[in-house]
Each structure stands twice: as structure tokens, then as C-alpha cells.
Scaffold this motif. Structure first.
Motif, PDB file in Angstrom:
ATOM      1  N   ALA A  13      39.078  -2.922  57.108  1.00  0.00           N
ATOM      2  CA  ALA A  13      40.151  -3.716  57.734  1.00  0.00           C
ATOM      3  C   ALA A  13      39.664  -5.129  58.013  1.00  0.00           C
ATOM      4  CB  ALA A  13      40.615  -3.037  59.023  1.00  0.00           C
ATOM      5  N   LYS A  14      38.462  -5.225  58.531  1.00  0.00           N
ATOM      6  CA  LYS A  14      37.886  -6.539  58.831  1.00  0.00           C
ATOM      7  C   LYS A  14      37.693  -7.340  57.542  1.00  0.00           C
ATOM      8  CE  LYS A  14      35.047  -9.385  61.287  1.00  0.00           C
ATOM      9  NZ  LYS A  14      35.304 -10.011  62.560  1.00  0.00           N
ATOM     10  N   LEU A  62      38.200  -6.515  66.882  1.00  0.00           N
ATOM     11  CA  LEU A  62      37.545  -6.152  65.622  1.00  0.00           C
ATOM     12  C   LEU A  62      37.806  -7.208  64.548  1.00  0.00           C
ATOM     13  CD1 LEU A  62      36.228  -3.554  64.146  1.00  0.00           C
ATOM     14  CD2 LEU A  62      38.530  -3.252  63.258  1.00  0.00           C
ATOM     15  N   ILE A  63      39.039  -7.688  64.503  1.00  0.00           N
ATOM     16  CA  ILE A  63      39.432  -8.615  63.441  1.00  0.00           C
ATOM     17  C   ILE A  63      38.990 -10.049  63.748  1.00  0.00           C
ATOM     18  CG2 ILE A  63      41.442  -9.638  62.280  1.00  0.00           C
ATOM     19  CD1 ILE A  63      40.836  -6.759  61.479  1.00  0.00           C
ATOM     20  N   TYR A  64      39.138 -10.463  65.002  1.00  0.00           N
ATOM     21  CA  TYR A  64      38.959 -11.884  65.317  1.00  0.00           C
ATOM     22  C   TYR A  64      37.537 -12.250  65.752  1.00  0.00           C
ATOM     23  CZ  TYR A  64      44.056 -11.751  65.377  1.00  0.00           C
ATOM     24  OH  TYR A  64      45.367 -11.560  65.037  1.00  0.00           O
ATOM     25  N   LEU A  65      36.762 -11.277  66.226  1.00  0.00           N
ATOM     26  CA  LEU A  65      35.440 -11.615  66.769  1.00  0.00           C
ATOM     27  C   LEU A  65      34.335 -11.268  65.765  1.00  0.00           C
ATOM     28  CD1 LEU A  65      35.770 -10.333  70.462  1.00  0.00           C
ATOM     29  CD2 LEU A  65      36.295 -12.587  69.539  1.00  0.00           C
ATOM     30  N   GLU A 102      35.554   0.783  60.425  1.00  0.00           N
ATOM     31  CA  GLU A 102      36.596  -0.245  60.529  1.00  0.00           C
ATOM     32  C   GLU A 102      36.334  -1.413  59.585  1.00  0.00           C
ATOM     33  OE1 GLU A 102      38.409   1.113  62.719  1.00  0.00           O
ATOM     34  OE2 GLU A 102      36.983   2.254  63.905  1.00  0.00           O
ATOM     35  N   GLN A 112      43.389 -18.239  62.858  1.00  0.00           N
ATOM     36  CA  GLN A 112      42.352 -19.009  62.163  1.00  0.00           C
ATOM     37  C   GLN A 112      42.688 -20.501  62.164  1.00  0.00           C
ATOM     38  OE1 GLN A 112      42.243 -18.447  57.918  1.00  0.00           O
ATOM     39  NE2 GLN A 112      40.020 -18.540  57.867  1.00  0.00           N
ATOM     40  N   THR A 138      41.090  -8.670  56.041  1.00  0.00           N
ATOM     41  CA  THR A 138      41.677  -9.818  56.735  1.00  0.00           C
ATOM     42  C   THR A 138      40.822 -11.070  56.523  1.00  0.00           C
ATOM     43  OG1 THR A 138      40.613  -8.971  58.726  1.00  0.00           O
ATOM     44  CG2 THR A 138      42.947  -8.626  58.543  1.00  0.00           C
ATOM     45  N   LEU A 188      49.886  -8.408  60.287  1.00  0.00           N
ATOM     46  CA  LEU A 188      48.477  -8.691  60.574  1.00  0.00           C
ATOM     47  C   LEU A 188      47.987 -10.000  59.939  1.00  0.00           C
ATOM     48  CD1 LEU A 188      45.697  -7.848  61.670  1.00  0.00           C
ATOM     49  CD2 LEU A 188      45.387  -6.509  59.591  1.00  0.00           C
ATOM     50  N   LEU A 189      48.253 -10.136  58.640  1.00  0.00           N
ATOM     51  CA  LEU A 189      47.656 -11.275  57.942  1.00  0.00           C
ATOM     52  C   LEU A 189      48.224 -12.615  58.403  1.00  0.00           C
ATOM     53  CD1 LEU A 189      47.143  -9.863  54.353  1.00  0.00           C
ATOM     54  CD2 LEU A 189      45.521 -10.064  56.218  1.00  0.00           C
ATOM     55  N   ALA A 214      41.743 -12.295  53.156  1.00  0.00           N
ATOM     56  CA  ALA A 214      43.070 -12.917  53.185  1.00  0.00           C
ATOM     57  C   ALA A 214      43.028 -14.280  53.871  1.00  0.00           C
ATOM     58  CB  ALA A 214      44.050 -11.996  53.907  1.00  0.00           C
ATOM     59  N   GLY A 215      42.174 -14.403  54.867  1.00  0.00           N
ATOM     60  CA  GLY A 215      42.051 -15.665  55.577  1.00  0.00           C
ATOM     61  C   GLY A 215      41.151 -16.656  54.855  1.00  0.00           C
ATOM     62  N   PHE A 248      41.662  -3.603  68.281  1.00  0.00           N
ATOM     63  CA  PHE A 248      41.773  -4.047  66.898  1.00  0.00           C
ATOM     64  C   PHE A 248      41.689  -5.565  66.782  1.00  0.00           C
ATOM     65  CE2 PHE A 248      43.920  -4.687  62.790  1.00  0.00           C
ATOM     66  CZ  PHE A 248      43.133  -3.851  62.020  1.00  0.00           C
ATOM     67  N   TYR A 307      46.639 -13.366  61.610  1.00  0.00           N
ATOM     68  CA  TYR A 307      45.232 -13.755  61.428  1.00  0.00           C
ATOM     69  C   TYR A 307      45.133 -15.202  60.955  1.00  0.00           C
ATOM     70  CZ  TYR A 307      40.463 -13.772  59.601  1.00  0.00           C
ATOM     71  OH  TYR A 307      39.150 -14.084  59.350  1.00  0.00           O
ATOM     72  N   LEU A 308      45.996 -15.563  60.002  1.00  0.00           N
ATOM     73  CA  LEU A 308      45.968 -16.937  59.479  1.00  0.00           C
ATOM     74  C   LEU A 308      46.324 -17.936  60.572  1.00  0.00           C
ATOM     75  CD1 LEU A 308      47.594 -16.330  55.982  1.00  0.00           C
ATOM     76  CD2 LEU A 308      45.195 -16.808  56.486  1.00  0.00           C
ATOM     77  N   THR A 331      30.317  -4.944  61.864  1.00  0.00           N
ATOM     78  CA  THR A 331      31.534  -4.226  62.207  1.00  0.00           C
ATOM     79  C   THR A 331      31.243  -2.739  62.049  1.00  0.00           C
ATOM     80  OG1 THR A 331      32.854  -6.034  61.308  1.00  0.00           O
ATOM     81  CG2 THR A 331      33.984  -3.944  61.596  1.00  0.00           C
ATOM     82  N   PRO A 332      31.725  -1.892  62.968  1.00  0.00           N
ATOM     83  CA  PRO A 332      31.512  -0.456  62.774  1.00  0.00           C
ATOM     84  C   PRO A 332      31.980  -0.034  61.381  1.00  0.00           C
ATOM     85  CG  PRO A 332      32.510  -0.887  64.901  1.00  0.00           C
ATOM     86  CD  PRO A 332      32.481  -2.196  64.176  1.00  0.00           C
ATOM     87  N   LEU A 371      39.282 -18.199  66.011  1.00  0.00           N
ATOM     88  CA  LEU A 371      38.421 -17.093  65.575  1.00  0.00           C
ATOM     89  C   LEU A 371      37.121 -17.093  66.364  1.00  0.00           C
ATOM     90  CD1 LEU A 371      38.722 -16.958  61.671  1.00  0.00           C
ATOM     91  CD2 LEU A 371      39.778 -15.456  63.362  1.00  0.00           C
TER      92      LEU A 371
END
Lengths: 536, 306
Positions: free
Chosen positions: A131-132, B231-234, A128, B149, A135, B141-142, A138-139, B228, B145-146, A124-125, B154
Motif C-alpha cells: 500500500a505504501k 503508514l502512507i504519509y510518514l 502494509e 504531497q 501510493t 486515497l491517491l 502514484a505520488g 493508515f 495523497y497527491l 514499513t511493516p 509528507l
């Protein structure tokens, strides 16, 4: 064998004027400093420097990094592949361009083969990554290994979610992992959480000294000797001489450097066990006035404010800037990036006092962060540690050569004994160095003079240093508001430097910093410091 | 007979057909100047971006960054970007997500909006209220994301589409537009035996092209600009869309290498950064004129009907 107890380190680090050893038990957001600090009782890994090679210039704690003029005859570090045939998932940040994917990356494929497990790396850059990371935490979907990003209550997270490495790394046990054992002790301080080792450090040491790099070839052609920079007035005069046409002496307004010259490189101070801040010190005005004078003289590129670092480096390489502020290690990457520049000679600026004498170099943190293993990896933990150990193979080994430079004849060419990166060198940037890394040394293939100059500079500027006395101390208020307070203060700094506000406005801004939480932060750091002292 | 004085003639000349006074020449010049400056402030940076992307490396180096007028046109940055490396692949991912996502979004939005207009729908008001309520309470967000997931999305491109496939605002706009269609047409079709799906596909959608074009543009811009969620999911950077790659190189200031471009020739970094920026903006700029004729009508629908 060099051994160092934690107590020795704490005593050394928190004493005023301690050099490199910094007590850093947890940079997270715990709220009870006494409980946090008193719980940190794990024996640190024994430091066993790699004895397979002798540096050309020696390392000295808090003064110099080991330096090598040429790559030694590579020694084999491990006799078998550390992996277990199962994939290893890792997530981390990157500050490089994206590497080619595994199917298109022969280096990555070769690394998997040598390790004996497939490295499944998710990058990840760097900007950022937090943030990654948050989450993902949290997941509850953390991979086998992960770079630990910033987060509140990090100590509690580490104890709950990161595997306990104490049994494998504490004391002499670390000698089963000689690569990890060759990481200096001060780096491990940051990896202890509530009495147990929960992470492995990514050591940088003194190669990340904050510095000002100079185009010495431009100075020489202008008939200027860098040794003449002996005071601010001399620096100002030389800056004016180096400015003209499409060139400005400075690629950025050097407030940090001028604060070093004014002996106030860090805003936190400690004297006789009392923590404080120097924000209201008269020398702040002196450094601001000096920076403002350079800007007013036209010696700073007028576009410098807000310009990305890559542009400043481009100015430096293109000769539009003779001086830029950067990390010490950029010395060598700037050589690589500007190989086409004829006669290029880079030096780092010394740190004179404002009116002569010697200024003060601030010491950087020993690590670029740390990596942990998921508590759920279970029986695989020794395997993962062996892989981390392999990735931390010290300078001078065959494994280091591969990890850092790739495949001979593809990612680098051998010139003499040195690996000279080829056009395919970027293939190596798969992010494995964020999983585990060797202790850093000073080395630049094919540039022994630059290595000598760099080591000499380290040796010179670290004669008078100051560490950040808040390293390893806890402040809940700092984790909550320090970034925003610093941002507000920086905004005022910029206004003053660029002449939009008078220097006299600084005191009000500094007082606002203190009233907005700065004073509370100092008090909390003091409580944390006292808690550590009580353990002595 | 009344004689018109020169003063009154002047006043009359200054009076326009709508009864408003014609502005004086200095006022017109002042307004023109202000508007010109405002336009220049908007346009000049864009010109700088386009010019830098097409400028030769030596001029960029001499200028120390952005240039406004290239000495000659040099398209090597575009050649490099479109030569099959990471940027090219990211462009393909962005196009796929935008086209696919917009199709999915228009489909589910139309279905929901149409359903909410049907009087026979039980609890219609309550269901509409549920849609409206979702406008004010974002899941955050969370939880999102959950949810992604738990659905096993994801590290898949579906994660870039499904969580944002339905916008409550767009559904409300569409519902208002659908509700404004003449009910007699639908009644007549029902009498002729048309099913609900037939009513939607043969009558409602063909009569709602303006609204669908605007809503489609909203969705497309959203998908195109999203970074974004990627960024979060991949986890696999090979699946990154263009905006995330753009962010990596322009915002995070990472160096673009030969590998990223699948090219041995690496043009100046600012040229590459600006070329990626141009490519990321261009599709939306190209699509907009085609949809412009529908834009006012479609966009105003939601403004005057609830």
C-alpha cells in the motif's frame, strides 16, 4: 569462474524436473506473454562466487547452500568507502521490530561512516508495504532506492521508473561489483525487465526451503528416533505419542508437509511441456485425509487455526508443540530465541512417502524480492551500485560481519571466531538488508552441530525436488484473481481438516477454483511457457 | 359483585402498567441466559486481554498464549512499555495528534456549521449542498495523497490531522444543532452589537456543549484509531502513532525487542502485545463516561433535524 547463459538457464528451468534454475523474467502483470518474454534478452550478470573463503560444506546448485561451522578470519572486502557524501534515501519493508532512530543508534551511525553516505531508510511493516509503495509510486515520490512491492503491470513500471543497470551489471561488467557478482545467476532472472537489468536481487536460495522443524530433544526424551518417521502411519503414531498433558505434537495442521509426502507439494505441474494442475488428483484426498486424521487424533493444537506465527514459535520453544511448519532458516532463529531452554535440539523432519519411500520437496523462489534505483538518480547510479555492492559483501568478509552482526563488543561478542549477538543486537535491524544483501549461507554462531544437521537435511530432502513450473510465466488472470481463488480453496481446506466438511467436498471446491479462473490461468501460463520455448 | 377467578388474577398479575403481558419465568430465564452469553462473548476476550497483559511470563508460556486469570499480577509489561522506548514515544504522538486534531476539527467544523446556519450567507443552500455532496463522493486515497504531497505535508504530523480535519457528517450534525437554537437570543445579541464571532463564541458554542462533546468524541476516536494515514504519509518511524506501532506488533506479528521498549527486561511477547492493546483502548474508555451524559442528546440531533 562459473558462467551461465540465460538460454542455459531457461532450458534447464523449464524442463520437467529442473532443479533450482528457474526462468523468471518478470513476475509482474504484463498482458502479452510473448512480447514480454521475447523482450528479455539482456545478458545475465556473470556469477563469480567469492573465493576469499572455503566453505566447510560445499554449495551445490539446487541441492545445498554453502555451510560454515565458524566465522572465518574476516577478509577486507573493499578498500574505500563506497558513498559520495550525499544522503541515500531508501524505502523498504521490515519484518523486525522497529530499530532505534539514527541519533540513538550507534550501529546506524557507524554504518553511515563506513559507507561514506548517510542512509536515510524509511521502513514499513511488511504486511502494509504494498500500500505504501503504490501510493509513493502514484505520488511520483520514489526515493533513490526502493524495494519493489507487488503491483499490476510491474514490468512497465520498472522500465519507466527504475534505472537501467544493464550497462553496469550485464555479463562480465558485474565483476566491478564483486559482492553483486557473487549472487547466483538464477536470482538475477527475476530482475530483467524488457531486455534490461532493472533491479538487484535479495537472494535467499535454499535457506528458505519449506520445512517442518522438530524439538528433537523432546523426541529423544520420549524414546523416539526421528529416523523412524518413514511413512504417514509412523508419523501418526509418533504424533500421538508426543501428545499429552499441555503438549500437542503439532503447532499447526501440516497439510503442506503431507502434500510433500504425497508427492504433490505444488498445485501446478508440467509434463512433456504441458502445464496443468493436480488439484483433482486423488492424492489431494490422501493428504487431506491424513491431515484430518492428525487433527482428529488430537495431535494438533486445537488453537492452531488462525494463531499468529509468533505464538506457534512460542509453543515450540515452550515445549507445547514438538513440530511446527516454518522456513528452513527459522532453524537458527529458534535456537537464538530459545537459548534459555535447556537441552534444546532442533532438527528438521525428513520427507518420507505416505506409505514409505521418499516424498517430494518443493523448491522455493531464489529471492526474497528485489530492489531498484530510481531512474532519476542520474550520475549517482554507479555510487548507488557501489553501496549496494558493499551491502552485499559475501560471507567471510569484514563488511558482512559488520552488516549482519554490527559493532564488535556492542552488538555482538566474539567467542572463538564467532560473533555471538548481544542484548543490543536488534540495533542492527535498520532495514539495510532490504536494500541489498549477500547470497545466503548456512551459518549459526557457536552451533557447528546445527550447521551440519541443517546442511545434511538440505542435502537429503533435495534429492527429490520439484520447482514451481509457473515461476517466470505470465498470466494476467492470475495477477487478478489467483489470490481470491486460493483464499476460497484454503477456506475449504480448513473446513475439511477440522472436520466441518467431508473430504469429498474437495473436488467441488477444486472444480470451482478451475471454473473461477484456474483453467484460464493454466492456459495463460501455457502460452507464456510456449513463448519461451519458441525462443530456444 | 364480580368474583375474580385465579386464572384472571394470574393474567392480571402478568399485566404490567403499560398493558403488556409480564413475561413468564422460563422466558425471563431464557432471555437472561441469552443476554448473559452475549455479554460473556463480548467481555471475556477483553478480560483475556487485560489478564494476559498482567500475567507472569511463566503462566503465559504454560498457557501457550492468552490467560484468563493471572496467578499473580505482574505489571512488567506496562513498566517496559512506558519506559521511554518506541511505544512510549508513539503514545505521546497519538495523544498529541488526538488532542491537537480534535481541537482543529472542532474549530473548523464549528466555524463552517455556524456559517451555514446564517440566513445572510449568500448561496447558503448551494454551499450546504456542497457539504452534503462530499459525504457521498470520497476523494480516494491517491488524490488525497497527491494533495498532501503538494502542500508539503509528507512526513509531518500535520498530514495526520489536516486531511481529515473536517467531516461533512459532523458539520451537518452541528449545523442542525446550531440551527435549533432559539433565534431570538441571537437576534437580541445582534441588536446589542455583537459580531458574528462574538455570537459564535459567547452564545452558540456555550449552548451547544452536548453536540460539541459528541462531535469531539467522534473526531477524537477517529484520530486515536487512525493508522493508515501514518503508514502512507510518514517515512520516519520515530513519528509513528500508537496504532501503527500496535499494528506492527500485534497484527503483523513483529517481535518486540528491548530497543522498542528502552528496557533490558523483555516480558513475554503476548503480555507486551496485550498491554499495548490495553493502553490503546484505555483513553477512549476513560473519556467516554464523561461524555455519556451528552451523548444521547447530541447524537440524536442529527437524527431528527436536517
Amino acid at each position: 569462474m562459473i558462467t551461465m547463459s540465460r538460454r542455459t538457464l531457461l532450458t534447464g528451468a523449464l524442463g520437467a524436473g529442473a532443479a533450482m534454475a528457474l526462468a523468471s523474467c518478470d513476475s509482474g502483470g504484463g498482458t502479452d506473454p510473448v512480447a514480454e518474454q521475447s523482450a528479455n534478452t539482456a545478458a545475465l550478470p556473470t556469477y563469480v562466487p567469492y573465493a576469499g573463503v572455503e566453505p566447510d560444506l560445499p554449495a551445490e546448485l539446487g541441492r545445498t547452500s554453502a555451510a560454515f561451522f565458524a566465522y572465518p578470519d574476516p577478509a577486507t572486502f573493499s578498500t574505500e568507502a563506497p558513498g559520495d557524501g550525499q544522503p541515500v534515501r531508501f524505502m523498504g519493508p521490515t519484518s523486525f521490530g522497529l530499530p532505534p532512530a539514527l541519533p540513538d543508534n550507534p550501529f546506524w551511525q557507524e554504518m553511515n561512516k563506513r559507507i561514506g553516505s548517510d542512509l536515510d531508510i524509511s521502513l514499513t511493516p511488511a504486511g502494509e508495504y504494498d500500500a505504501k509503495f503504490s501510493t509513493t509510486v502514484a505520488g511520483n515520490s520514489l526515493p533513490d532506492a526502493f524495494y519493489v512491492g507487488s503491483m499490476p503491470a510491474r514490468a512497465k513500471f520498472m522500465v519507466a521508473k527504475a534505472a537501467d543497470l544493464t550497462e553496469y551489471l550485464s555479463g562480465d561488467a558485474v565483476q566491478d561489483y564483486p559482492g553483486l557478482a557473487s549472487i547466483p545467476t538464477d536470482s538475477w532472472q527475476e530482475c530483467i525487465f524488457e531486455g534490461s537489468i532493472r533491479a538487484i536481487p535479495l537472494n535467499r536460495g535454499l535457506v528458505s526451503l519449506p520445512s517442518v522443524l522438530m524439538r528433537n530433544d523432546l523426541l529423544t526424551s520420549a524414546g523416539i528416533d526421528r529416523a523412524d518417521i518413514t511413512s504417514f502411519e509412523a508419523l501418526r503414531e509418533i504424533s500421538s505419542e508426543m501428545t499429552g498433558g499441555n503438549r500437542w505434537a503439532w503447532g499447526d495442521a501440516p497439510l503442506g508437509h503431507l502434500r510433500r509426502m504425497a508427492d504433490i507439494p505444488i498445485r501446478w505441474t508440467i509434463e512433456d511441456g504441458v502445464l496443468d494442475t493436480n488439484l483433482l488428483d486423488e492424492r489431494q484426498h490422501e493428504a487431506l485425509e491424513a491431515t484430518r486424521a492428525l487433527v482428529a487424533d488430537g495431535s494438533v493444537n486445537p488453537d492452531a487455526a488462525g494463531i499468529p506465527a509468533s505464538t506457534k514459535k512460542q509453543w515450540f520453544g515452550g515445549g507445547q508443540a514438538a513440530f511446527i511448519s516454518d522456513s528452513f532458516i527459522a532453524w537458527f532463529s529458534l535456537y537464538v530465541a530459545n537459548e534459555a531452554v535447556e537441552g534444546l535440539e532442533i532438527q528438521a523432519m525428513g520427507i518420507p512417502g505416505m506409505t514409505g519411500g521418499t516424498g517430494t520437496q518443493n523448491l522455493p523462489r531464489p529471492n526474497a524480492g528485489f530492489t531498484a534505483f530510481s531512474a532519476e538518480v542520474g550520475d549517482r547510479l554507479p555510487t548507488l551500485l557501489r553501496i549496494a555492492d558493499w551491502l552485499a559483501a559475501p560471507f567471510g568478509t569484514e563488511e558482512y560481519l559488520f552488516n549482519k552482526y554490527g559493532i564488535a563488543g556492542r552488538n555482538y561478542d566474539v567467542v572463538g571466531s564467532d560473533p555471538v549477538p548481544s542484548a543490543l543486537a536488534t540495533e542492527v535491524n535498520i532495514g539495510s538488508l532490504y536494500m541489498s544483501d549477500a547470497a545466503r549461507v548456512i551459518y549459526s554462531p557457536g552451533r557447528p552441530e546445527a550447521v551440519q544437521s541443517a546442511w545434511d537435511h538440505q542435502s537429503a530432502v533435495t534429492a527429490k525436488t520439484v520447482p514451481d513450473p509457473t515461476y517466470g510465466l505470465e498470466s494476467a488472470t492470475a495477477s487478478r484473481v489467483l489470490n481470491s481463488l486460493t483464499g476460497e480453496l484454503s477456506s475449504v481446506e480448513q473446513d475439511i481438516i477440522y472436520g466441518r466438511r467431508p473430504v469429498s467436498d474437495w473436488d467441488a471446491a477444486a472444480q470451482a477454483f478451475l471454473d473461477g479462473g484456474g483453467t484460464t490461468i493454466v492456459e495463460e501460463y501455457q502460452a507464456s511457457y510456449d513463448a519461451i520455448q519458441a525462443m530456444q | 359483585m364480580t368474583t375474580m377467578t385465579s386464572e384472571s388474577r394470574t393474567r392480571a398479575r402478568r399485566t404490567m402498567s403499560g398493558g403488556q403481558a409480564r413475561p413468564s419465568v422460563p422466558a425471563t430465564i431464557a432471555k437472561g441466559t441469552v443476554f448473559s452469553i452475549a455479554c460473556a462473548l463480548v467481555i471475556l476476550p477483553f478480560i483475556g486481554i487485560v489478564a494476559t497483559s498482567m500475567a507472569p511470563a511463566e503462566q503465559i508460556s504454560a498457557a501457550g498464549g492468552l490467560v484468563l486469570f493471572p496467578e499473580r499480577l505482574d505489571f512488567s509489561a506496562y513498566d517496559a512499555i512506558l519506559s521511554g522506548g518506541i511505544v512510549t514515544r508513539a503514545l505521546g504522538v497519538s495523544v498529541l495528534v488526538t488532542v491537537g486534531g480534535t481541537a482543529v476539527s472542532l474549530t473548523v467544523s464549528s466555524l463552517l456549521a455556524y456559517t451555514l446556519t446564517r440566513r445572510a450567507l449568500p448561496f447558503r443552500r448551494g454551499l450546504t449542498l456542497l457539504v452534503v455532496v462530499s459525504l457521498f463522493f470520497s476523494p480516494g486515497l491517491l488524490p488525497t495523497y497527491l494533495a498532501v504531497q503538494s502542500y508539503g505535508l509528507l512526513n509531518s504530523l500535520a498530514a495526520l490531522i489536516l486531511p481529515t480535519a473536517l467531516s461533512a457528517f459532523n458539520v451537518i450534525v452541528l449545523r442542525a444543532f446550531f440551527g435549533g437554537l432559539p433565534p431570538d437570543i441571537l437576534d437580541a445579541a445582534e441588536i446589542d452589537g455583537a459580531s458574528e464571532m462574538r455570537l459564535l463564541t459567547s452564545i452558540v458554542i456555550p449552548l451547544s456543549k452536548a453536540a460539541l462533546a459528541v462531535i469531539g468524541l467522534f473526531y477524537a476516536v477517529g484520530y486515536w484509531n487512525a493508522f493508515f494515514s501514518a503508514l502512507i504519509y510518514l517515512n520516519d518511524s520515530a513519528m509513528w502513532p500508537l496504532q501503527l506501532v500496535l499494528r506492527t506488533y500485534v497484527v503483523d506479528d513483529n517481535t518486540i525487542t528491548g530497543y522498542d521498549l528502552a528496557s533490558d527486561v523483555i516480558p513475554a511477547q503476548p503480555a507486551l502485545q496485550m498491554a499495548i492493546l490495553v493502553i490503546s483502548v484505555l483513553p477512549i474508555l476513560l473519556v467516554y463516561p464523561w461524555l455519556q451524559k451528552h451523548f444521547a442528546k447530541g447524537a440524536l440531533t442529527g437524527a431528527i433535524k436536517g
